[in-house]
Design a protein around this motif. Sequence first.
Motif, short mmCIF file in Angstrom:
data_model
loop_
_atom_site.label_atom_id
_atom_site.label_comp_id
_atom_site.label_asym_id
_atom_site.label_seq_id
_atom_site.Cartn_x
_atom_site.Cartn_y
_atom_site.Cartn_z
N ARG A 334 -14.55 26.81 59.05
CA ARG A 334 -14.95 27.00 57.65
C ARG A 334 -16.42 27.42 57.55
O ARG A 334 -16.76 28.31 56.76
CB ARG A 334 -14.73 25.70 56.87
CG ARG A 334 -13.27 25.41 56.55
CD ARG A 334 -13.14 24.12 55.74
NE ARG A 334 -11.76 23.87 55.37
CZ ARG A 334 -11.15 24.40 54.31
NH1 ARG A 334 -11.80 25.24 53.53
NH2 ARG A 334 -9.89 24.11 54.05
N ARG A 335 -17.29 26.78 58.33
CA ARG A 335 -18.71 27.13 58.28
C ARG A 335 -18.92 28.56 58.76
O ARG A 335 -19.74 29.31 58.19
CB ARG A 335 -19.52 26.14 59.13
CG ARG A 335 -19.61 24.77 58.48
CD ARG A 335 -20.31 23.78 59.34
NE ARG A 335 -21.71 24.13 59.58
CZ ARG A 335 -22.57 23.35 60.24
NH1 ARG A 335 -22.16 22.15 60.70
NH2 ARG A 335 -23.83 23.73 60.42
N ASP A 338 -17.63 30.97 56.01
CA ASP A 338 -18.54 31.01 54.87
C ASP A 338 -19.76 31.87 55.15
O ASP A 338 -20.38 32.42 54.22
CB ASP A 338 -19.00 29.59 54.51
CG ASP A 338 -17.90 28.79 53.83
OD1 ASP A 338 -16.92 29.41 53.38
OD2 ASP A 338 -18.03 27.55 53.76
#
Length: 395
Positions: A334-335, A338
Amino acid sequence: MTQASTTTTELAPERVDMEAERLVRIGLSRVIEPGDPAALSAFQDLDVIEAWQRLRSGAAGMERWSARVAEVDPERDLERARSAGARFVIPGDDEWPAQVEVLADAGQQSRQGGVPFGLWVRGAANLRQVLERSVAIVGARACSSYGEHAAAELAAGMADNDVTVVSGGAYGIDAAAHRGAMAGSGVTVAVLACGVDVCYPKSNTALFDRIAEEGLLVSELPPACSPTKLRFLARNRLIAAATTGTIVVEAAVRSGALNTAGWAEQCGRPVLAVPGPITSRMSEGVHLLVRERNAVLVTSVADILEAISPMGHRLTPYPHAPAEPTDGLDLELRRTLDAVPVLRPAAADRIATTAGLDVDTVRECLETLEQADLVEYLETGWRLSPNHRRALGGP
């Protein structure tokens, strides 16, 4: 043989007794107002025959009913009913809905409790059968377009699920519920605060005629009786007791619909509340039911079916948002995602700096995200894939 065509001399002894009791109950329904607390007290330990005999005897304490007793003619009331296509149903008849007998214990005398002496019924359907699986839909007469639409839609949904819709035949929510049920080719029952041969309100005459053809008109009151405020309140207890639950769609803080909800509580039936705008005075009473009286908030037919079904049946699925491609990604993925630019590609080391991760971890994450069609690699670096950009509403 039908009741209309059978004489008492042709009947078996037990049937003769029942027909005699029917006439007594007709007399009582003409003399005593529905749920009259004084009558509940005066005849508390008497059966209907004994109560009738005491009324006719002119004994002390019977003065309040003496004027009506003198004018009673049960045979005439039966003839009036037959002329209107109606009948009088009493305990022991196949049509008698036994669930209304909860009124023997529900409520308080000051709230006009008590089991009806009998029920005047107009229409071809079997009263007991249509009420076995039924809900009441009640609410404001001066309803909003939102309330009218909600009542009609929920009633149609009930009809589609073979649930009878019961209401009071009034303007607003009541009429919308009756019409919605019939639009769904279902059965609807109007419980009246007047005789079943009396159309009140008058402008709903066509609606009542259609209900009589496709469903039932029901009342405790004999033919030709006019409605009164207290008769409406007494009628509410019958609506609540006869059904498996009461749905309130729009009701002000002072509302007859809340009276019906109160009777449903007393009868041990679920009270269901359809929410409205917080700015609407017509929904203040509904929200009060949810906040302070443990009513079940319902927003769909599925919610209602769950509430009125036996525990563990017709459970409503928990609402879930549609699955997203990013569901299930761990924190590092996810990081990394993003930190990936939408359109202008960036190198892996730049993405790592933005994500706050080491470059090797980011390279592994980018390969995983590419396999999931969430990012793409160009000569100048990484960016979101076209499919993921469209999913996010981008170009």
